[in-house]
Design an enzyme around this catalytic site. Structure first.
Site, PDB file in Angstrom:
ATOM      1  N   GLU A  32      33.638  -8.702  29.413  1.00  0.00           N
ATOM      2  CA  GLU A  32      34.823  -8.791  30.280  1.00  0.00           C
ATOM      3  C   GLU A  32      35.695  -7.547  30.151  1.00  0.00           C
ATOM      4  OE1 GLU A  32      35.536 -10.641  32.688  1.00  0.00           O
ATOM      5  OE2 GLU A  32      33.892 -12.045  32.451  1.00  0.00           O
ATOM      6  N   TYR A  48      43.820 -12.545  33.073  1.00  0.00           N
ATOM      7  CA  TYR A  48      42.480 -12.698  33.636  1.00  0.00           C
ATOM      8  C   TYR A  48      41.436 -12.841  32.524  1.00  0.00           C
ATOM      9  CZ  TYR A  48      37.863 -11.635  34.996  1.00  0.00           C
ATOM     10  OH  TYR A  48      36.506 -11.730  35.104  1.00  0.00           O
ATOM     11  N   ASP A  74      40.139 -12.404  39.673  1.00  0.00           N
ATOM     12  CA  ASP A  74      39.913 -10.961  39.642  1.00  0.00           C
ATOM     13  C   ASP A  74      39.955 -10.455  41.088  1.00  0.00           C
ATOM     14  OD1 ASP A  74      37.519 -11.655  40.788  1.00  0.00           O
ATOM     15  OD2 ASP A  74      36.296 -10.357  39.499  1.00  0.00           O
TER      16      ASP A  74
END
Ligand code: SF4
Length: 223
Positions: A37, A120, A138
């Site tokens: 990520e 996020y 996102d």
């Protein structure tokens, strides 16, 4: 409860079309998902793949990375760009090792307290690593929701409370399904509902998409 008119079609599409990415494998560790990520924040998948593989071979756990100097993380980051992310990931590894017994925390709130982990990333790791129910927004998800639900070509430059509320209202009630919905709608944005040339003919929710049904009114341009 969720009233999500898109989830059945999007989940079926994802089942048939998702890319086979190693951080989505059933045995992917929370650490490997966190690393992916952070790497994917500003770098495309194709460049992240080899870097992620090399990183996970060298540092399969947070403790492995934490015991090396942060400069090694920057060196390994190589050409992914925005190397400050390497320093944040190293700081994250140190915090996980020193404060969380070497285990990536499963609580959204605790994830948010880690260095370099924003809203996020905390939601993505809590969902993808721990199967929890969180709204994941996102750029890809924001674009799909802007078009399908709000009827505009591009979301606002800065994320709004209305977008968060919309994403939360669409979350399926069962946590594991919500987590899968999160990655599925993200993949739809990455592969089909792209910024400049959305492939509406291949889209599983084309018949429901407000922007398409309105004749795709033009916007000033991608944010
Ligand atoms: S129909 Fe086109 S614009 Fe609408 S969600 Fe699908 S790909 Fe995106």
């Amino acid at each position: 409860m969720s009233d999500n008119p898109y989830s059945t079609a999007v989940l079926a599409w994802y089942e048939a079309n998702a890319r086979d990415l190693p951080w989505r494998a059933p045995d992917a560790t929370p650490w490997s998902i966190l690393v992916s990520e952070i790497m994917l924040q500003q770098t495309p998948v194709v460049r992240v793949l080899p870097a992620w593989q090399a990183w996970m071979e060298r540092w399969p756990t947070p403790a492995d990375l934490a015991e090396e100097p942060s400069g090694e993380a920057v060196r390994m980051w190589n050409r992914l760009g925005y190397p400050r992310r390497a320093l944040r990931l190293h700081a994250c590894a140190v915090a996980i090792t020193e404060q969380h017994g070497g285990q990536v925390p499963d609580s959204h709130e605790t994830l948010l307290s880690l260095p370099g982990v924003g809203a996020y990333t905390a939601a993505a790791v809590a969902s993808f690593a721990f199967g929890q129910r969180h709204a994941i927004l996102d750029t890809n998800v924001r674009r799909v929701l802007a078009r399908a639900e709000t009827g505009i070509q591009y979301p606002p430059k800065t994320q709004t409370k209305a977008e968060t509320a919309l994403a939360e209202s669409l979350l399926p009630p069962v946590p594991s399904v919500a987590a899968r919905w999160g990655v599925a709608v993200m993949e739809l944005g990455a592969l089909v509902c792209t910024a400049r040339t959305p492939a509406c003919a291949d889209c599983p929710i084309a018949h429901q998409c407000a922007w398409r049904l309105a004749g795709k009114p033009a916007h000033d341009g991608p944010p």
